[in-house]
Scaffold this active site. Structure first.
Site, PDB file in Angstrom:
ATOM      1  N   CYS A  21     127.983 143.628  42.920  1.00  0.00           N
ATOM      2  CA  CYS A  21     128.796 142.925  41.933  1.00  0.00           C
ATOM      3  C   CYS A  21     129.885 142.157  42.669  1.00  0.00           C
ATOM      4  CB  CYS A  21     129.420 143.924  40.954  1.00  0.00           C
ATOM      5  SG  CYS A  21     130.508 143.179  39.711  1.00  0.00           S
TER       6      CYS A  21
ATOM      7  N   ARG B 199     133.230 152.373  32.272  1.00  0.00           N
ATOM      8  CA  ARG B 199     133.659 152.833  33.583  1.00  0.00           C
ATOM      9  C   ARG B 199     135.156 153.163  33.571  1.00  0.00           C
ATOM     10  NH1 ARG B 199     132.473 148.355  36.747  1.00  0.00           N
ATOM     11  NH2 ARG B 199     130.334 149.022  36.421  1.00  0.00           N
TER      12      ARG B 199
ATOM     13  N   CYS C 271     149.674 143.076  38.983  1.00  0.00           N
ATOM     14  CA  CYS C 271     148.936 143.093  40.247  1.00  0.00           C
ATOM     15  C   CYS C 271     149.853 143.167  41.457  1.00  0.00           C
ATOM     16  CB  CYS C 271     148.050 141.853  40.337  1.00  0.00           C
ATOM     17  SG  CYS C 271     147.005 141.843  41.808  1.00  0.00           S
TER      18      CYS C 271
ATOM     19  N   CYS D 240     149.878 137.350  37.859  1.00  0.00           N
ATOM     20  CA  CYS D 240     149.532 138.461  36.962  1.00  0.00           C
ATOM     21  C   CYS D 240     150.522 139.605  37.177  1.00  0.00           C
ATOM     22  CB  CYS D 240     148.119 138.938  37.249  1.00  0.00           C
ATOM     23  SG  CYS D 240     146.881 137.621  37.170  1.00  0.00           S
TER      24      CYS D 240
ATOM     25  N   CYS E  86     131.015 146.745  44.777  1.00  0.00           N
ATOM     26  CA  CYS E  86     131.788 145.672  44.162  1.00  0.00           C
ATOM     27  C   CYS E  86     132.587 144.947  45.240  1.00  0.00           C
ATOM     28  CB  CYS E  86     132.728 146.231  43.106  1.00  0.00           C
ATOM     29  SG  CYS E  86     131.896 147.251  41.868  1.00  0.00           S
TER      30      CYS E  86
ATOM     31  N   CYS F 130     130.339 141.869  33.692  1.00  0.00           N
ATOM     32  CA  CYS F 130     131.176 143.063  33.765  1.00  0.00           C
ATOM     33  C   CYS F 130     132.596 142.625  33.422  1.00  0.00           C
ATOM     34  CB  CYS F 130     131.119 143.664  35.169  1.00  0.00           C
ATOM     35  SG  CYS F 130     132.265 145.034  35.457  1.00  0.00           S
TER      36      CYS F 130
ATOM     37  N   CYS G 249     147.824 136.095  46.960  1.00  0.00           N
ATOM     38  CA  CYS G 249     147.272 135.455  45.775  1.00  0.00           C
ATOM     39  C   CYS G 249     148.315 134.536  45.132  1.00  0.00           C
ATOM     40  CB  CYS G 249     146.820 136.503  44.773  1.00  0.00           C
ATOM     41  SG  CYS G 249     146.041 135.782  43.295  1.00  0.00           S
TER      42      CYS G 249
END
Length: 354
Positions: free
Chosen positions: A142, A272, A72, A69, A109, A202, A65
């Site tokens: 999702c 959740r 992560c 962040c 998901c 979400c 990626c």
């Protein structure tokens, strides 16, 4: 206790607490913690009864990626030892999703690392969504693909996606301290695009990144304003090789207070318990079900979760029921969530949800 009862009454009327009341929840003493959970359970029971919704992650693109962040394990420059692979084929994704569905998951998901999808990526994921829907028409799908551009959410919706996940993660005021390659407003805009396209929004948060109580309250109220249908509350997993590797500042009690605060602020949203519940809530996971009505079954994106059989047993032992009824799991040798797929042409076996 008078405060907790008042908060529960307000929440059941879908009236939000004040900021001071939300902060007071986070400052609750350990002596009053069970009273707080009991008040939160009144709200949870009012909107969701004793049902627990099971969700299952399929990591369709892992690592590599370009975003930074800090929380992560897949970020640019990460030294965390995680699997890195490009897109799973639709057939691989359908096979992996089927294991979660067989274990009782009501929502699958599909998650891909990266800043956001290209239009070609959206077409690829749309094919995967369509194939999952063909195989499991009653299961929600999702997508979680990062930042969306104009028209991409519409394509996902047309392909059969039910929801789109994009978390705010923390408050607007502190977002720049955890990420410099995109902004808090970029994330808000993506959630709005998903909503505008007709996808169920979400969006949630990550606790344990060194944020203040004020930050947690800010992001909870920001989520209320966005009005997502479901809110994942993740607890930071401090991966070695990431900037937040030393942020071990959560306790089970702190996690329960955070869940209770979010329940009072967003009472009718599906709440959740996300990543990190096993290592931070530990033996209090079952108690957290009195506040949250949804969990991920089994493994996460780059970390292993609790065994699916143990999740189901925990739900039963706590007096809750799986939404939609429990599926047979014995055919998966007691570990329906430890999903492994053979990458096309790689010659090795890798865990899709490791």
């Amino acid at each position: 206790m008078d405060l907790f009862d008042a908060l529960a009454d307000k929440a059941m009327a879908e009236e939000p607490p004040t900021r001071d009341e939300a902060l007071a929840v986070l400052a609750t003493s350990d002596d009053d913690l069970l009273d707080l959970v009991a008040a939160g359970f009144r709200v949870r029971r009012h909107f969701f009864g004793r049902r627990v919704k099971l969700n299952f992650l399929v990591n369709i693109k892992s690592g590599l990626c370009p975003e930074d962040c800090g929380y992560c394990s897949q970020r640019v420059g990460s030294k965390a030892e995680v699997l890195k692979y490009t897109w799973l084929s639709p057939e691989e994704a359908v096979s992996t999703a089927g294991v979660g569905v067989a274990a009782g998951a009501r929502r699958v998901c599909l998650v891909a690392s990266g800043r956001g999808p290209t239009d070609r990526d959206v077409d690829r994921v749309s094919t995967t969504i369509s194939k999952i829907k063909d195989s499991h028409p009653d299961v929600e799908v999702c997508a979680c693909l990062g930042l969306l551009t104009d028209g991409q959410a519409d394509k996902l919706c047309q392909a059969g996606a039910d929801a789109y996940n994009h978390n705010l993660n923390t408050s607007d005021a502190t977002y720049a301290s955890i990420c410099s390659t995109h902004t808090y407003n970029d994330r808000v805009q993506t959630v709005e695009r998903a909503k505008h396209a007709g996808l169920s929004p979400c969006s949630g948060l990550i606790a344990g990144m060194g944020e203040s109580d004020e930050d947690l309250v800010d992001v909870a109220f920001a989520l209320r304003e966005l009005s997502p249908d479901s809110i994942p509350v993740n607890f930071l997993i401090p991966f070695q090789g990431t900037p937040l590797a030393k942020e071990w500042n959560l306790t089970p009690q702190r996690c329960l207070r955070i869940l209770a605060m979010v329940r009072f602020v967003c009472p009718s949203a599906e709440l959740r318990i996300g990543g990190g519940r096993e290592i931070h809530l530990r033996s209090m996971q079952a108690l957290a079900l009195h506040l949250a009505n949804s969990i991920f079954l089994g493994d996460y994106l780059t970390s292993e979760g609790q065994a699916g059989r143990d999740d189901l047993q925990m739900i039963r032992d706590a007096g809750f029921v799986v939404e939609g009824g429990e599926a047979e799991t014995s055919q998966h040798d007691g570990r329906p969530d430890l999903v492994r797929v053979r990458r096309r042409g790689a010659g090795t076996t890798e865990a899709a949800n490791a």
